[in-house]
Design an enzyme around this catalytic site. Structure first.
Site, PDB file in Angstrom:
ATOM      1  N   GLY A  52       0.785  -1.339  -0.129  1.00  0.00           N
ATOM      2  CA  GLY A  52       0.003   0.006   0.249  1.00  0.00           C
ATOM      3  C   GLY A  52       0.915   1.082  -0.119  1.00  0.00           C
ATOM      4  O   GLY A  52       1.970   1.231   0.706  1.00  0.00           O
ATOM      5  N   HIS A 108      -2.771  -0.021  12.586  1.00  0.00           N
ATOM      6  CA  HIS A 108      -4.070   0.266  12.922  1.00  0.00           C
ATOM      7  C   HIS A 108      -4.366  -1.106  13.538  1.00  0.00           C
ATOM      8  O   HIS A 108      -4.133  -2.032  12.945  1.00  0.00           O
ATOM      9  CB  HIS A 108      -4.987   0.599  11.863  1.00  0.00           C
TER      10      HIS A 108
HETATM   11  N1  NAP Z   1      -4.178   7.937   7.124  1.00  0.00           N
HETATM   12  C1  NAP Z   1      -3.746   8.223   8.565  1.00  0.00           C
HETATM   13  O1  NAP Z   1      -3.802   9.428   8.910  1.00  0.00           O
HETATM   14  C2  NAP Z   1      -3.486   6.885   9.206  1.00  0.00           C
HETATM   15  C3  NAP Z   1      -2.658   7.168  10.300  1.00  0.00           C
HETATM   16  C4  NAP Z   1      -2.469   6.166  11.218  1.00  0.00           C
HETATM   17  C5  NAP Z   1      -2.876   4.877  10.443  1.00  0.00           C
HETATM   18  N2  NAP Z   1      -3.499   4.727   9.614  1.00  0.00           N
HETATM   19  C6  NAP Z   1      -3.485   3.409   9.069  1.00  0.00           C
HETATM   20  O2  NAP Z   1      -2.470   3.125   7.948  1.00  0.00           O
HETATM   21  C7  NAP Z   1      -3.121   1.995   7.094  1.00  0.00           C
HETATM   22  C8  NAP Z   1      -2.950   2.756   5.678  1.00  0.00           C
HETATM   23  O3  NAP Z   1      -3.709   3.994   5.807  1.00  0.00           O
HETATM   24  P1  NAP Z   1      -3.592   4.880   4.534  1.00  0.00           P
HETATM   25  O4  NAP Z   1      -4.380   6.142   5.087  1.00  0.00           O
HETATM   26  O5  NAP Z   1      -2.225   5.139   4.049  1.00  0.00           O
HETATM   27  O6  NAP Z   1      -4.304   4.123   3.428  1.00  0.00           O
HETATM   28  P2  NAP Z   1      -5.138   4.630   2.379  1.00  0.00           P
HETATM   29  O7  NAP Z   1      -4.964   5.725   1.824  1.00  0.00           O
HETATM   30  O8  NAP Z   1      -6.605   4.187   3.001  1.00  0.00           O
HETATM   31  O9  NAP Z   1      -5.056   3.407   1.367  1.00  0.00           O
HETATM   32  C9  NAP Z   1      -3.823   2.720   1.062  1.00  0.00           C
HETATM   33  C10 NAP Z   1      -3.587   1.910  -0.041  1.00  0.00           C
HETATM   34  O10 NAP Z   1      -4.571   0.986  -0.219  1.00  0.00           O
HETATM   35  C11 NAP Z   1      -4.633   0.490  -1.526  1.00  0.00           C
HETATM   36  N3  NAP Z   1      -5.902  -0.032  -1.980  1.00  0.00           N
HETATM   37  C12 NAP Z   1      -7.226   0.334  -1.518  1.00  0.00           C
HETATM   38  N4  NAP Z   1      -8.042  -0.575  -2.087  1.00  0.00           N
HETATM   39  C13 NAP Z   1      -7.271  -1.541  -2.854  1.00  0.00           C
HETATM   40  C14 NAP Z   1      -7.681  -2.879  -3.475  1.00  0.00           C
HETATM   41  N5  NAP Z   1      -8.960  -3.160  -3.601  1.00  0.00           N
HETATM   42  N6  NAP Z   1      -6.799  -3.332  -4.085  1.00  0.00           N
HETATM   43  C15 NAP Z   1      -5.259  -2.951  -4.011  1.00  0.00           C
HETATM   44  N7  NAP Z   1      -4.910  -2.037  -3.121  1.00  0.00           N
HETATM   45  C16 NAP Z   1      -5.822  -1.201  -2.599  1.00  0.00           C
HETATM   46  C17 NAP Z   1      -4.283   1.940  -2.294  1.00  0.00           C
HETATM   47  O11 NAP Z   1      -4.125   1.539  -3.651  1.00  0.00           O
HETATM   48  P3  NAP Z   1      -4.524   2.159  -5.023  1.00  0.00           P
HETATM   49  O12 NAP Z   1      -3.907   3.621  -5.065  1.00  0.00           O
HETATM   50  O13 NAP Z   1      -3.979   1.435  -6.266  1.00  0.00           O
HETATM   51  O14 NAP Z   1      -6.058   2.492  -5.084  1.00  0.00           O
HETATM   52  C18 NAP Z   1      -3.382   2.499  -1.510  1.00  0.00           C
HETATM   53  O15 NAP Z   1      -2.229   2.077  -1.741  1.00  0.00           O
HETATM   54  C19 NAP Z   1      -4.614   1.912   7.371  1.00  0.00           C
HETATM   55  O16 NAP Z   1      -4.758   0.846   8.097  1.00  0.00           O
HETATM   56  C20 NAP Z   1      -4.875   3.098   8.449  1.00  0.00           C
HETATM   57  O17 NAP Z   1      -6.168   2.901   9.193  1.00  0.00           O
HETATM   58  C21 NAP Z   1      -3.679   5.659   8.650  1.00  0.00           C
END
Ligand code: NAP
Length: 400
Positions: free
Chosen positions: A87, A174
């Site tokens: 991801g 998470h």
């Molecule tokens: N954002 C925050 O502030 C934050 C803070 C702390 C922890 N977290 C945690 O960290 C983790 C990642 O969060 P994030 O915000 O970085 O992620 P996100 O933006 O929600 O998604 C990350 C990735 O998921 C991929 N993805 C989604 N659907 C998919 C599918 N069907 N098949 C293949 N790839 C898919 C996306 O790829 P594509 O681009 O190809 O769609 C993208 O690379 C989560 O568990 C989140 O709860 C987030």
């Protein structure tokens, strides 16, 4: 009074790194002065400088700081490891680049030609070298960061799981997938360490602060310790991704507090409070400029940064008596009014209602479009249109 002053001085001493005096005062085992110790023990003493037991209010907590893991030690510790970051959303981007800049062997796994693939290419990841499909990266990595979206962690679990063979480490940012396993079907694979390091902020901020030599605080947890080294490993990983200090949690507590906080004061409650205050001012005949300045602009530009820098009492102490009196007299009413709502919210998080809702929403094919409709409603509301004009008038944004 005197003892309170003394314990504050000691807490300050601990923060400043004068740990021998402070550790004793805070109740940990007394240490020998370093010069009385044999060489090996001195080395051990130096290595544990970054682990401290500090008082947060009256509760003691163990925290981990990066001083325990200088870069050379990180490089040595991870020299035989390949970290596969699955991801490349905000977290994959921030954590992946920080790990790479720290000199560790990192690869990224994303679906080919998707938005993330293109972003990774633009940020210097090279296909076949350190940029792969999700399956290839999960296969090559022995430490697998599952940083897919929470819904994708559920949807792709059957794809990722076969590569999580005994001896590997599965890392999350998470507690969602594991805690709500009845909804995600993500189970800890046998023989695999399952750990969590959750930065308390966005991956973009994690990256920006890393480049400035600062760090976001992160929580850490171990769900399954197959190797007997999972805790040490997640502390090292927490430092390697560029965290500030690390504090202990569990997978369940991390996800409960996270979903609760973002629905509450961090994002949901604050929007509700801003709107309610603004609407009353407007109904009483105040102009949008006045209502916005008295509600949002003064909060975000002047007062909230002071709370962050110095604390609530300092902010109260350093405003007019009129403002101070009003805040002190009214805060209890807001507390009483919102407490039942916060209790409902926590229950809704704990019983899985909130997680199920976000999984369901995420699975809707038209989610992006319906989200845009909701965001447009906010953007087009008077308060935020007024905000746009107010922001444009800030001297630093004024057109030349
Ligand atoms: N954002 C925050 O502030 C934050 C803070 C702390 C922890 N977290 C945690 O960290 C983790 C990642 O969060 P994030 O915000 O970085 O992620 P996100 O933006 O929600 O998604 C990350 C990735 O998921 C991929 N993805 C989604 N659907 C998919 C599918 N069907 N098949 C293949 N790839 C898919 C996306 O790829 P594509 O681009 O190809 O769609 C993208 O690379 C989560 O568990 C989140 O709860 C987030």
């Amino acid at each position: 009074m005197a003892s309170r002053t003394a314990s504050r001085a000691l807490a300050r001493a601990a923060i400043a790194g004068r740990s021998a005096l402070a550790t004793r005062a805070l109740g940990a085992a007394p240490r020998l002065a370093a010069r009385q110790m044999p060489a090996a023990a001195v080395a051990g003493f130096q290595q544990t400088r970054g682990i401290k037991t500090l008082k947060f209010g009256n509760t003691e907590e163990k925290v981990y700081e990066r001083s325990d893991w200088p870069k050379a030690k990180l490089l040595e510790y991870f020299k035989n490891d390949t970290i596969a970051v699955l991801g490349y959303g905000p977290q994959g981007h921030g954590q992946g680049l920080n790990l790479r800049d720290n000199g560790l062997n990192v690869i990224v796994g994303v679906r080919k030609d998707g938005r993330s693939w293109k972003k990774a290419l633009a940020e210097g990841w090279v296909p076949g070298k350190n940029l792969f499909s999700i399956e290839e990266a999960a296969d090559k990595g022995n430490i697998v960061f599952n940083l897919l979206s929470d819904a994708a962690q559920r949807d792709l679990w059957s794809t990722v799981k076969p590569y999580l063979t005994p001896g590997k480490t599965l890392y999350f940012s998470h507690g969602f997938a594991i805690t709500y396993k009845h909804q995600t079907h993500v189970e800890a694979p046998e023989g695999v360490d399952v750990v969590l390091c959750a930065p308390k902020g966005s991956g973009t901020t994690l990256r920006t602060l890393f480049l400035e030599g600062k760090g976001l605080n992160s929580s850490i947890a171990v769900f399954q310790d197959a190797s007997g080294k999972a805790h040490e490993r997640v502390v090292a990983l927490g430092v390697a991704i560029g965290s500030g200090y690390l504090y202990e949690t569990t997978f369940a507590k991390e996800v409960y507090s996270d979903l609760y906080g973002e629905r509450g004061v961090l994002m949901g409650a604050i929007n509700g409070l801003f709107r309610a205050q603004y609407d009353v001012l407007r109904a009483q005949g105040h102009s949008p400029s006045e209502a916005f300045n008295e509600t949002v602009e003064e909060a975000t530009q002047s007062l909230y940064p002071l709370i962050g820098a110095k604390g609530m009492d300092w902010m109260y102490a350093n405003c007019s008596v009129t403002a101070q009196r009003g805040a002190l007299d009214w805060h209890q009413r807001f507390y009483d009014a919102s407490l039942p709502v916060f209790k409902d919210l926590y229950e809704s998080v704990k019983n899985g209602t909130e997680s199920q809702r976000s999984l369901d929403k995420n699975s809707q094919a038209d989610y992006r479009e319906s989200l845009e409709v909701e965001l447009k409603e906010i953007r087009d509301s008077e308060i935020w249109r007024a905000g746009e004009t107010v922001r444009s008038l800030r001297p630093e944004n004024a057109k030349q």
